[in-house]
Design an enzyme around this catalytic site. Sequence first.
Site, short mmCIF file in Angstrom:
data_model
loop_
_atom_site.label_atom_id
_atom_site.label_comp_id
_atom_site.label_asym_id
_atom_site.label_seq_id
_atom_site.Cartn_x
_atom_site.Cartn_y
_atom_site.Cartn_z
N SER A 120 0.87 -1.19 0.00
CA SER A 120 0.00 0.00 0.00
C SER A 120 0.90 1.23 0.00
O SER A 120 2.05 1.16 0.44
CB SER A 120 -0.86 0.00 1.26
OG SER A 120 -1.43 1.27 1.48
N TYR A 178 -1.02 -0.81 10.70
CA TYR A 178 -1.32 -1.17 9.31
C TYR A 178 -0.15 -0.78 8.40
O TYR A 178 0.34 -1.60 7.60
CB TYR A 178 -2.60 -0.48 8.84
CG TYR A 178 -2.94 -0.75 7.39
CD1 TYR A 178 -3.41 -2.00 6.98
CD2 TYR A 178 -2.78 0.24 6.40
CE1 TYR A 178 -3.72 -2.26 5.65
CE2 TYR A 178 -3.09 -0.02 5.08
CZ TYR A 178 -3.56 -1.27 4.70
OH TYR A 178 -3.86 -1.52 3.37
P1 NDP Z 1 -11.31 -6.19 0.61
O1 NDP Z 1 -11.68 -6.05 2.06
O2 NDP Z 1 -12.39 -6.03 -0.41
O3 NDP Z 1 -10.57 -7.59 0.37
C1 NDP Z 1 -9.84 -8.26 1.36
C2 NDP Z 1 -9.81 -9.73 1.00
O4 NDP Z 1 -9.01 -10.43 1.96
C3 NDP Z 1 -11.18 -10.37 1.00
O5 NDP Z 1 -11.30 -11.21 -0.11
C4 NDP Z 1 -11.18 -11.19 2.27
O6 NDP Z 1 -12.02 -12.34 2.09
C5 NDP Z 1 -9.72 -11.60 2.34
N1 NDP Z 1 -9.34 -12.04 3.67
C6 NDP Z 1 -9.47 -11.35 4.82
N2 NDP Z 1 -9.04 -12.09 5.86
C7 NDP Z 1 -8.65 -13.28 5.33
C8 NDP Z 1 -8.11 -14.47 5.88
N3 NDP Z 1 -7.87 -14.58 7.20
N4 NDP Z 1 -7.82 -15.49 5.06
C9 NDP Z 1 -8.06 -15.40 3.73
N5 NDP Z 1 -8.54 -14.29 3.15
C10 NDP Z 1 -8.83 -13.26 3.95
O7 NDP Z 1 -10.20 -5.11 0.38
P2 NDP Z 1 -9.16 -4.78 -0.82
O8 NDP Z 1 -9.50 -5.48 -2.05
O9 NDP Z 1 -9.02 -3.32 -0.82
O10 NDP Z 1 -7.84 -5.37 -0.17
C11 NDP Z 1 -6.91 -6.16 -0.88
C12 NDP Z 1 -5.51 -5.75 -0.45
O11 NDP Z 1 -5.28 -4.42 -0.90
C13 NDP Z 1 -5.26 -5.72 1.05
O12 NDP Z 1 -3.99 -6.30 1.30
C14 NDP Z 1 -5.24 -4.24 1.38
O13 NDP Z 1 -4.45 -3.97 2.51
C15 NDP Z 1 -4.64 -3.69 0.12
N6 NDP Z 1 -4.84 -2.27 -0.17
C16 NDP Z 1 -6.12 -1.76 -0.31
C17 NDP Z 1 -6.28 -0.42 -0.59
C18 NDP Z 1 -7.64 0.21 -0.72
O14 NDP Z 1 -7.73 1.45 -0.78
N7 NDP Z 1 -8.70 -0.56 -0.81
C19 NDP Z 1 -5.13 0.48 -0.77
C20 NDP Z 1 -3.87 -0.16 -0.63
C21 NDP Z 1 -3.74 -1.48 -0.35
P3 NDP Z 1 -12.78 -13.15 3.23
O15 NDP Z 1 -13.33 -12.15 4.20
O16 NDP Z 1 -13.82 -13.87 2.44
O17 NDP Z 1 -11.77 -14.07 3.82
#
Ligand code: NDP
Length: 259
Positions: free
Chosen positions: A153, A166
Amino acid sequence: MSATVLTGTPLSGRVAVVSGASSGMGAATAERLATLGATVILLARRKDKLDQIVTRIKATGGTAHAITVDVTDRDAVKAAAQQVTDTYGHADLVFNNAGVQLISGIEELKTDDWQRQIDLNITGLMNVIAAFLPHLTTNAAQGRPADLINTSSIAATRILEKFSVYSATKAYISHLTRLLRVELGPKMIRVTTIEPGMVDTELPDHVTDPDATKLMADLIHDIDVLQPEDIAETVAFIATAPRHVNLTEITILPTAQAI
Ligand code: NDP
């Protein structure tokens, strides 16, 4: 870059594993890689969401398979990797993307939230690397493409109040990726870190701090933020580059995002 840059099936024959594939960037990337011909394995905990995405991919002629797994469970991730091997052979693209953002002032001592972020953003990411690196190594040794793409990020480098834990987990990912490239590049495994700015996903839904919630809600309201499809297109671009080309560190910001 636009969602129509890449056409055809340049990823045909490739096997891509996407963690955090049930929503946001992971879901969009899984769908995009499938459109480009890859067999896609989707990892996350919410089976219903994964099944919906797999159904959508299959409806458009793609190949996809959901594995319900909590990536903080090392043995479960290892078992998922074995399942991939048994069914599809070795994965050659790993989008290591699952993550959670829980913002709080450090003096609030929200230690459970600290631990959750460390467990997923660091340990979960390492579990995926441990389980799938042998897949990448095998493919690279046989002259095939091999990609490890970690989601960090802009928080890895920006100084944002209350984002300390974070941001620190993301700084870990960014620096880890630089170091991995030194070891894996000579073996022809491409290693990339993606550092997005504000992307419109479910990520802010988990944030309870009012200041951080306002910061992100204002950004989404005030500017044209990134969409998950923008990240998906970036991953597709990385994966379709010639094998000798490693895009190593990619920062992607909404054009109008100032911080
Ligand atoms: P989302 O919350 O939409 O996606 C997060 C994903 O992680 C979900 O599919 C969730 O699925 C999965 N997840 C969470 N916990 C677990 C677990 N214990 N095991 C397996 N899967 C897990 O957010 P984003 O798409 O935004 O996030 C994706 C990445 O991008 C993250 O690493 C975030 O830090 C990073 N990011 C996001 C930004 C933003 O502005 N959105 C900016 C910069 C980085 P489920 O709950 O079904 O397990």
